[in-house]
Design an enzyme around this catalytic site. Structure first.
Site, PDB file in Angstrom:
ATOM      1  N   PHE A   1      -3.021 -12.043  11.349  1.00 37.04           N
ATOM      2  CA  PHE A   1      -3.100 -12.671  13.150  1.00 37.04           C
ATOM      3  C   PHE A   1      -2.878 -11.151  13.677  1.00 37.04           C
ATOM      4  O   PHE A   1      -1.825 -11.045  14.677  1.00 37.04           O
ATOM      5  CB  PHE A   1      -1.543 -13.285  13.304  1.00 37.04           C
ATOM      6  CG  PHE A   1      -2.034 -14.467  12.694  1.00 37.04           C
ATOM      7  CD1 PHE A   1      -2.124 -15.819  13.365  1.00 37.04           C
ATOM      8  CD2 PHE A   1      -1.614 -15.352  11.345  1.00 37.04           C
ATOM      9  CE1 PHE A   1      -2.882 -16.980  13.080  1.00 37.04           C
ATOM     10  CE2 PHE A   1      -1.516 -16.353  11.248  1.00 37.04           C
ATOM     11  CZ  PHE A   1      -2.409 -17.486  11.628  1.00 37.04           C
ATOM     12  N   HIS A   2      -3.476 -10.177  13.140  1.00 36.97           N
ATOM     13  CA  HIS A   2      -3.328  -9.251  13.904  1.00 36.97           C
ATOM     14  C   HIS A   2      -5.035  -8.457  15.012  1.00 36.97           C
ATOM     15  O   HIS A   2      -5.966  -9.292  14.777  1.00 36.97           O
ATOM     16  CB  HIS A   2      -3.172  -7.856  12.988  1.00 36.97           C
ATOM     17  CG  HIS A   2      -3.503  -6.328  13.948  1.00 36.97           C
ATOM     18  ND1 HIS A   2      -4.299  -5.559  14.360  1.00 36.97           N
ATOM     19  CD2 HIS A   2      -2.021  -5.489  14.018  1.00 36.97           C
ATOM     20  CE1 HIS A   2      -3.916  -5.013  14.814  1.00 36.97           C
ATOM     21  NE2 HIS A   2      -2.433  -4.437  14.426  1.00 36.97           N
TER      22      HIS A   2
ATOM     23  N   ARG B   1       0.576  -1.044   0.021  1.00 37.95           N
ATOM     24  CA  ARG B   1      -0.474  -0.163  -0.384  1.00 37.95           C
ATOM     25  C   ARG B   1       1.015   1.079   0.174  1.00 37.95           C
ATOM     26  O   ARG B   1       2.001   0.728  -0.338  1.00 37.95           O
ATOM     27  CB  ARG B   1      -0.848   0.263   1.675  1.00 37.95           C
ATOM     28  CG  ARG B   1      -0.197  -0.177   2.453  1.00 37.95           C
ATOM     29  CD  ARG B   1      -1.233  -0.362   3.776  1.00 37.95           C
ATOM     30  NE  ARG B   1      -0.598  -0.925   4.621  1.00 37.95           N
ATOM     31  CZ  ARG B   1      -1.303  -0.890   5.921  1.00 37.95           C
ATOM     32  NH1 ARG B   1      -2.406  -0.743   6.283  1.00 37.95           N
ATOM     33  NH2 ARG B   1      -0.515  -1.663   7.363  1.00 37.95           N
TER      34      ARG B   1
ATOM     35  N   TRP C   1       3.034  -7.404  13.590  1.00 40.50           N
ATOM     36  CA  TRP C   1       4.351  -6.502  12.551  1.00 40.50           C
ATOM     37  C   TRP C   1       5.470  -6.249  13.613  1.00 40.50           C
ATOM     38  O   TRP C   1       6.415  -5.610  13.127  1.00 40.50           O
ATOM     39  CB  TRP C   1       3.695  -5.535  12.210  1.00 40.50           C
ATOM     40  CG  TRP C   1       3.360  -4.359  12.836  1.00 40.50           C
ATOM     41  CD1 TRP C   1       1.407  -4.115  13.244  1.00 40.50           C
ATOM     42  CD2 TRP C   1       3.304  -3.306  14.292  1.00 40.50           C
ATOM     43  NE1 TRP C   1       1.202  -3.183  13.571  1.00 40.50           N
ATOM     44  CE2 TRP C   1       2.079  -2.708  14.350  1.00 40.50           C
ATOM     45  CE3 TRP C   1       4.441  -3.260  14.638  1.00 40.50           C
ATOM     46  CZ2 TRP C   1       2.232  -1.943  15.573  1.00 40.50           C
ATOM     47  CZ3 TRP C   1       4.649  -2.364  15.774  1.00 40.50           C
ATOM     48  CH2 TRP C   1       3.078  -1.315  16.236  1.00 40.50           C
TER      49      TRP C   1
ATOM     50  N   GLU D   1      -7.636   4.093  15.823  1.00 43.00           N
ATOM     51  CA  GLU D   1      -7.030   2.951  15.666  1.00 43.00           C
ATOM     52  C   GLU D   1      -6.257   2.388  17.089  1.00 43.00           C
ATOM     53  O   GLU D   1      -5.072   3.400  17.079  1.00 43.00           O
ATOM     54  CB  GLU D   1      -5.877   2.591  14.657  1.00 43.00           C
ATOM     55  CG  GLU D   1      -6.341   2.722  13.091  1.00 43.00           C
ATOM     56  CD  GLU D   1      -5.303   2.305  12.043  1.00 43.00           C
ATOM     57  OE1 GLU D   1      -4.123   1.161  12.449  1.00 43.00           O
ATOM     58  OE2 GLU D   1      -5.850   2.154  11.177  1.00 43.00           O
TER      59      GLU D   1
ATOM     60  N   GLU E   1      -2.114  -9.429   7.715  1.00 42.77           N
ATOM     61  CA  GLU E   1      -2.762  -8.885   8.956  1.00 42.77           C
ATOM     62  C   GLU E   1      -3.511  -9.406  10.176  1.00 42.77           C
ATOM     63  O   GLU E   1      -4.103  -9.646  10.681  1.00 42.77           O
ATOM     64  CB  GLU E   1      -3.226  -7.036   8.819  1.00 42.77           C
ATOM     65  CG  GLU E   1      -2.094  -6.442   8.749  1.00 42.77           C
ATOM     66  CD  GLU E   1      -2.464  -5.103   8.081  1.00 42.77           C
ATOM     67  OE1 GLU E   1      -4.109  -4.824   7.683  1.00 42.77           O
ATOM     68  OE2 GLU E   1      -1.753  -4.253   8.767  1.00 42.77           O
TER      69      GLU E   1
ATOM     70  N   ASN F   1      -5.033   7.144   4.783  1.00 43.44           N
ATOM     71  CA  ASN F   1      -4.397   6.361   5.725  1.00 43.44           C
ATOM     72  C   ASN F   1      -3.552   6.411   6.289  1.00 43.44           C
ATOM     73  O   ASN F   1      -2.380   6.276   5.006  1.00 43.44           O
ATOM     74  CB  ASN F   1      -5.224   4.940   5.648  1.00 43.44           C
ATOM     75  CG  ASN F   1      -4.765   4.587   6.645  1.00 43.44           C
ATOM     76  OD1 ASN F   1      -5.949   4.274   7.487  1.00 43.44           O
ATOM     77  ND2 ASN F   1      -3.893   2.891   7.109  1.00 43.44           N
ATOM     78  N   GLU F   2      -2.787   7.402   7.243  1.00 43.90           N
ATOM     79  CA  GLU F   2      -1.695   7.014   7.837  1.00 43.90           C
ATOM     80  C   GLU F   2      -0.314   7.643   6.647  1.00 43.90           C
ATOM     81  O   GLU F   2       0.253   6.720   6.161  1.00 43.90           O
ATOM     82  CB  GLU F   2      -1.173   6.087   8.696  1.00 43.90           C
ATOM     83  CG  GLU F   2      -2.036   5.743   9.628  1.00 43.90           C
ATOM     84  CD  GLU F   2      -1.464   4.239   9.880  1.00 43.90           C
ATOM     85  OE1 GLU F   2      -0.396   3.603   9.079  1.00 43.90           O
ATOM     86  OE2 GLU F   2      -1.106   3.559  11.803  1.00 43.90           O
TER      87      GLU F   2
HETATM   88  C1  GLA Z   1      -1.428   1.025  10.454  1.00 42.76           C
HETATM   89  C2  GLA Z   1      -2.600   0.587   9.456  1.00 42.76           C
HETATM   90  C3  GLA Z   1      -3.842   0.157   9.613  1.00 42.76           C
HETATM   91  C4  GLA Z   1      -3.059  -1.084  10.051  1.00 42.76           C
HETATM   92  C5  GLA Z   1      -2.794  -1.457  11.212  1.00 42.76           C
HETATM   93  C6  GLA Z   1      -1.944  -2.131  11.491  1.00 42.76           C
HETATM   94  O1  GLA Z   1      -2.313   1.685  11.756  1.00 42.76           O
HETATM   95  O2  GLA Z   1      -3.708   1.875   9.316  1.00 42.76           O
HETATM   96  O3  GLA Z   1      -4.202  -0.539   8.325  1.00 42.76           O
HETATM   97  O4  GLA Z   1      -2.250  -2.244   8.988  1.00 42.76           O
HETATM   98  O5  GLA Z   1      -1.729  -0.500  11.371  1.00 42.76           O
HETATM   99  O6  GLA Z   1      -1.049  -2.434  12.904  1.00 42.76           O
END
Ligand code: GLA
Ligand code: GLA
Length: 724
Positions: free
Chosen positions: A384-385, A135, A342, A334, A382, A173-174
């Site tokens: 396993f998040h 991404r 990670w 979030e 993700e 996003n971020e």
């Molecule tokens: C970031 C991203 C999310 C996800 C989380 C995982 O904050 O914005 O999409 O990948 O990390 O911790």
């Protein structure tokens, strides 16, 4: 029990700031604490959506962030648009009373776009193209990419701008997660234009970057370079690198603004945000600028250290968020219900921590608690998040905690917490993103400097000393505070140094840490003795003059790893022993005292100090300046030693007299026009006994009421909230 005294000192930012606007929920009056998470229905067959909604209702979810990574679903090929699925899910959610925070969906672009326009991919500093497949694999300065992204934004705005279930815009996003540094030709061209705008003439740029060093003088802006790979042993011009950092920040911010404006032109009446990344090892953009461009501030907070530091670190990141928000409520976009996936080792959260961490954010000023993500993915990077609905489903400890959290947030909202503001401290620890970037330069006396970690250490030490500090961007207005602390603020401009001097002259207290005020905004070293900021103004304020730095920690046999501090000569007797035995392990300023009235509060002492010719030299000093005073802390100290220093010299008398102030607990106050809410959270693993708590209990999470009025036992990971 009242920890805070002193008048609230909300910092102020630029006059051109976007107005504060908070997304409305789909409740009758639009109010409530927002609760939910990132929702990725496109990862699941539609059959599951009804079950998602059933579980969301059960948990009390009232909002989700939607379509963050869905561009390929929305525009599967260049000339085909597919909104049907998004219409259906927004409608389903909305009918169930769940508001949509709709993403601009540009965080990840469809593969066809990269296939057709590989030139939108960024390049790394070696010139390699970054490949598609993850991404944020796009260059923020690519005009081609921007055109596609803005077309998408407009389409979304046209389709959903008047949809009553869409209540906020979640841009990108971020920003910068994967494209913070781009060395493409687009970037080079944009950087040249950026330099031209900033400096006007090439002479000014030559001067700023100090290009007479290593023969790098430029004749025109066409010769300006970005710091691409220059050979394995080469060192980058730190002034050029710093401008490249600023440029990277500005380009992403410009991209955000372009997306926002494209949507706002069609849909001007819904609030905009984008999720920042502020947590212990992350503070990568200059969010003090970004905060001026959103209607409400939001953050993604992930914890990195567990143990005793966990809650302190959370509060520290949040303290900075609260300043970005100028004291208005802000949004946790979030965080995690439990482990992430990670890190090399991913620790889960223990009993109560999911709820406790969320309530801690509320305690620090958040009015929205969202997670990544709603339902744990069954595949992909993700899976396993942790999530709100774990792989094991509804019948789990975790989902029950999520439901308990939803209920607790509703209780807090009903009690009137929403919209109340965090009570501020009279002490500000100053944070500067530019100093954070500068300390990462590999051309300093030590590569171990870390401004943001030093901010956190000071923050924890204030908590240990029974007083909570605020964390305020250096570039905002902090002049209403009583004390400002500058931990490793490597860079100070003449203007900022003048602000500090005026602040002290008017009666403020300035505390200057080691490695502070050494360079100006162009990464030129201030001359005449350290710390030379403002052409010696900072030195004058402090009444000391440094000639060299003493760096420890080499690990070389026979060299001391630490130096001890002893009492200074001219301090009042009760203070004399305060810093006896304190230890410095990284950096000592080799200084002489120059002020007539400068007091030495601690000096280096002992065999190790003698070994490095520091024995008897001033380590910590205080100097009167105008109606105020300036402290110099000339060496690194750990949290325990900083705590002693704060207790002895910096805690306001009212606070230090409060010997009963319970430092095992994080205590915050949120105030509205008609109520005050006290939040109490144990900082460590031990349960905490509280006495004399005034007010009606609102939340007793892992907390018992004692027999006596106002007494409580707050167990590990517990939270007490009372209303006064
Ligand atoms: C970031 C991203 C999310 C996800 C989380 C995982 O904050 O914005 O999409 O990948 O990390 O911790
Ligand atoms: C080498 C170079 C010098 C200087 C020093 C620094 O010797 O020749 O120009 O860079 O290193 O240690």
């Amino acid at each position: 029990m009242q920890i805070h005294t002193g008048k609230p000192a909300v910092p102020t930012a630029t006059p051109n700031r976007q107005p504060f606007a908070w997304p409305k929920l789909l409740t009758e009056n639009g109010r409530g604490i927002a609760f939910g998470g990132d929702y990725n229905p496109d990862q699941w067959p539609e059959e599951i959506w009804d079950d998602d909604i059933r579980l969301m209702e059960k948990a009390g979810v009232n909002t989700v962030a939607l379509a963050i990574f869905s561009w390929d679903r929305i525009q599967p090929t260049e000339d085909r648009w597919n909104f049907g699925w998004l219409d259906r899910i927004i409608e389903k959610l909305g009918k169930a009373g769940i508001a949509t925070d709709l993403a601009s969906a540009t965080a990840t672009a469809p593969l066809w776009l990269y296939e057709k326009h590989p030139e939108v991919l960024p390049r790394d500093k070696y010139g390699h193209q970054v490949n598609a497949g993850s991404r944020q694999s796009w260059s923020p300065t690519s005009p081609v990419f921007k055109e596609y992204a803005l077309t998408l934004c407009r389409k979304l705005a046209e389709r959903y701008g008047s949809n009553p279930y869409v209540t906020a815009w979640h841009m990108g996003n971020e920003y910068g997660w994967n494209n913070r540094e781009d060395y493409s030709d687009n970037a080079l061209e944009a950087f040249r234009a950026w330099c031209r705008r900033k400096y006007g003439t090439i002479d000014a740029l030559n001067q700023a970057w100090g290009t007479t060093f290593w023969g790098q003088e430029m004749n025109s802006f066409d010769e300006v370079l970005i710091p691409r790979f220059m050979g394995a042993d080469s060192m980058v011009n730190p002034g050029q690198k710093l401008d490249f950092e600023r440029f990277g920040n500005d380009m992403l911010l410009d991209f955000y603004k372009a997306e926002r404006d494209a949507i706002a032109e069609i849909c001007p009446d819904k609030p905009f945000t984008t999720n920042f990344m502020v947590s212990t090892d992350q503070c990568c953009m200059d969010y003090a600028d970004w905060a001026n461009e959103v209607n409400f501030v939001s953050n993604d907070h992930y914890f990195h250290e567990g143990g005793e530091m966990h809650l302190d670190e959370l509060a520290c990141s949040d303290a900075l968020m609260d300043s970005f928000a100028l004291g208005k409520p802000w949004y946790v976009m979030e965080h995690s219900t439990s482990a992430v996936q990670w890190k090399p080792l991913n620790m889960r959260k223990r009993k109560g921590e999911t709820v406790r961490d969320s309530l801690a954010h509320v305690a620090m000023g958040a009015d929205a608690i969202n997670f990544f993500q709603w339902r744990a993915s069954a595949f992909g990077a993700e899976s396993f998040h942790s999530a709100m609905v774990p792989h094991a489903g509804e019948d789990t400890k975790l989902f029950r905690q999520v439901c308990e959290l939803g209920e607790t947030l509703r209780t807090l909202a009903d009690a009137g917490v929403q919209g109340s503001e965090l009570e501020r401290s009279d002490t500000a620890i100053l944070f500067s993103a530019e100093s954070e970037w500068a300390t990462r330069s590999q051309t300093l006396p030590s590569m171990k400097l870390n401004h943001w970690h030093d901010v956190r250490d000071w923050y924890r030490a204030f908590l240990n000393a029974g007083s909570r500090a605020d964390i305020v961007p250096l570039k905002y207005d902090w002049s209403d505070y009583k004390t400002v602390v500058l931990p490793t603020v490597l860079m100070l401009s003449a203007v900022d140094t003048r602000r500090l001097a005026d602040f002290a002259a008017a009666g403020g207290r300035v505390v200057v840490g080691y490695a502070t005020g050494l360079i100006d905004e162009n990464f030129h070293t201030w001359l005449g003795g350290y710390p030379g900021a403002g052409n010696g103004l900072l030195r004058d304020m402090l009444g000391i003059r440094g000639e060299e730095f003493n760096i420890l920690g080499s690990g070389v046999e026979g060299e001391p790893e630490a130096i001890r501090l002893g009492a200074g000569g001219e301090v009042a007797l009760e203070d004399a022993a305060a810093l006896n035995g304190a230890t410095t392990r990284l950096w000592q300023n080799d200084v002489t005292v120059t002020g007539d009235r400068t007091q030495v509060l601690a000096m280096y002492a002992g065999e190790e100090a003698d070994e490095w010719e520091l024995d008897g030299m001033a380590a910590v000093t205080r100097n009167p300046y105008g109606a105020g005073e300036a402290y110099f802390v000339g060496c690194d100290l750990d949290v325990a030693d900083l705590t002693k220093l704060i207790r002895t010299y910096l805690a306001a008398p009212a606070q230090s007299q409060q010997s009963q102030a319970n430092t095992d607990v994080l205590h915050t106050v949120r105030k509205s026009a008609d109520a005050a809410f006290d939040f109490y959270l144990p900082r460590g693993k031990k349960e905490v006994e509280l006495q004399g708590v005034e007010g009606e209990p609102v939340v007793l999470f892992q907390t018992e009421r004692g027999e006596e009025n106002g007494s409580y036992t707050v167990r590990r990971n517990g939270v007490l909230v009372v209303r006064r």
